[in-house]
Design an enzyme around this catalytic site. Structure first.
Site, PDB file in Angstrom:
ATOM      1  N   SER A 234       1.041  -1.151   0.109  1.00 40.47           N
ATOM      2  CA  SER A 234       0.090   0.003   0.076  1.00 40.47           C
ATOM      3  C   SER A 234       0.887   1.334  -0.006  1.00 40.47           C
ATOM      4  O   SER A 234       1.952   1.090   0.561  1.00 40.47           O
ATOM      5  CB  SER A 234      -0.857   0.055   1.242  1.00 40.47           C
ATOM      6  OG  SER A 234      -1.616   1.064   1.343  1.00 40.47           O
TER       7      SER A 234
ATOM      8  N   TYR B 271      -2.404  -0.494  10.569  1.00 39.04           N
ATOM      9  CA  TYR B 271      -2.618  -0.750   9.109  1.00 39.04           C
ATOM     10  C   TYR B 271      -0.938  -0.221   8.429  1.00 39.04           C
ATOM     11  O   TYR B 271      -0.425  -1.091   7.631  1.00 39.04           O
ATOM     12  CB  TYR B 271      -3.659  -0.403   8.522  1.00 39.04           C
ATOM     13  CG  TYR B 271      -3.625  -0.527   6.782  1.00 39.04           C
ATOM     14  CD1 TYR B 271      -4.174  -1.749   6.424  1.00 39.04           C
ATOM     15  CD2 TYR B 271      -3.187   0.561   5.982  1.00 39.04           C
ATOM     16  CE1 TYR B 271      -4.400  -2.174   5.154  1.00 39.04           C
ATOM     17  CE2 TYR B 271      -3.463   0.127   4.787  1.00 39.04           C
ATOM     18  CZ  TYR B 271      -3.817  -0.901   4.138  1.00 39.04           C
ATOM     19  OH  TYR B 271      -3.810  -1.316   2.861  1.00 39.04           O
TER      20      TYR B 271
ATOM     21  N   LYS C 253       1.881  -2.536   6.549  1.00 43.50           N
ATOM     22  CA  LYS C 253       1.996  -2.521   5.101  1.00 43.50           C
ATOM     23  C   LYS C 253       3.675  -2.083   4.901  1.00 43.50           C
ATOM     24  O   LYS C 253       4.244  -2.515   3.846  1.00 43.50           O
ATOM     25  CB  LYS C 253       1.196  -1.680   4.474  1.00 43.50           C
ATOM     26  CG  LYS C 253      -0.192  -2.154   4.202  1.00 43.50           C
ATOM     27  CD  LYS C 253      -0.201  -3.450   3.512  1.00 43.50           C
ATOM     28  CE  LYS C 253      -1.521  -4.055   3.243  1.00 43.50           C
ATOM     29  NZ  LYS C 253      -1.650  -5.229   2.623  1.00 43.50           N
TER      30      LYS C 253
END
Length: 257
Positions: A150, A165, A169
């Site tokens: 991402s 998150y 990533k």
């Protein structure tokens, strides 16, 4: 062989995946669904439609496709599933490590369980999937790992708060770089880092957040998931035979200003 060299062929043939066996984790919806349509093999955990998706892909593209259930956060479970797929299809050429979840919690409010839930799927699950595939690739002498990372690996999203998150990533991107060197004798390892993609994972967010995101994206829109398909096919095919350890950012210019 170190970065095995394919024969020099017509450029369109270099993208041809005929005869390849591919696994896509999280392949029944969103980005994974579009990758499944492009590459044709799905592994699923919670989707109730995965088997129907696999059947539709098989019929539409005249390929053999199937859905397998596995908890990517469970090393033994994912190892068993990937071994079964390789056995059922006779080999394994490509694994797209795509399963992922997110949450929007202020950093000071995370519980240990909430933090662990993100890391279990996004980081632990990514490693366990790649590891299980790499064991097969090492036996065969060839293979290909593609991680869905991402843009959140390299920037801090606003206005949402999603440190878990983003951290997961960022770890995936660095992990892919490490694995690309460690496994260079028998497989390639690359990342694709999407920006804002119009999938159901974003449906829970308020409209004012979306307006903020649009104002920050030079393209002034999100991408549809199908707009990523070409990048995944490129990474999966001989067209990218000398590329390993790369992180391909596809974000409408979001990371540039």
């Amino acid at each position: 062989m170190v970065l095995a060299k394919p024969e020099n062929k017509h450029v369109l043939k270099a993208f041809d995946l005929s005869g390849k066996v591919a696994i896509i984790t999280g392949g029944a919806r969103g980005i994974g669904l579009e990758v499944s349509k492009a590459l044709a093999e799905a592994v699923y955990n919670s989707s109730k439609t995965a088997e129907a998706v696999a059947e539709e892909i098989a019929v539409t593209n005249h390929v053999k496709a199937a859905a397998y259930k596995a908890d990517v956060g469970n090393q033994e479970d994912v190892e068993k599933a990937i071994r079964q797929i390789a056995s059922d299809f006779g080999k394994l050429d490509i694994v797209v490590v795509n399963s992922g979840i997110t949450s929007n919690i202020a950093a000071e409010d995370y519980t240990a369980g909430q933090w662990h839930d993100i890391m279990k799927v996004n980081l632990d699950g990514a490693f366990y999937t790649a590891q299980a595939a790499a064991r097969i690739f090492k036996e065969q002498g060839h293979g290909n790992v593609i991680f869905t990372a991402s843009v959140s690996a390299t920037l801090v999203n606003v206005p949402q708060k999603q440190v878990a998150y983003n951290a997961s990533k960022a770890a995936v991107v660095q992990m892919a770089k490490c694995l690309s060197v460690e496994w260079v004798d028998f497989c390639r390892v690359n990342c694709i880092s999407p920006g804002f993609i119009a999938t159901e994972i974003l449906d829970i967010h308020p409209q004012e957040w979306r307006e903020k995101w649009y104002s920050m994206i030079p393209a002034r829109r999100m991408a549809d998931a199908y707009e990523l398909k070409g990048a995944y096919v490129f990474c999966a095919s001989d067209a990218s035979s000398y590329m390993t350890g790369a992180d391909i950012v596809i974000d409408g210019g979001y990371t540039l200003p």
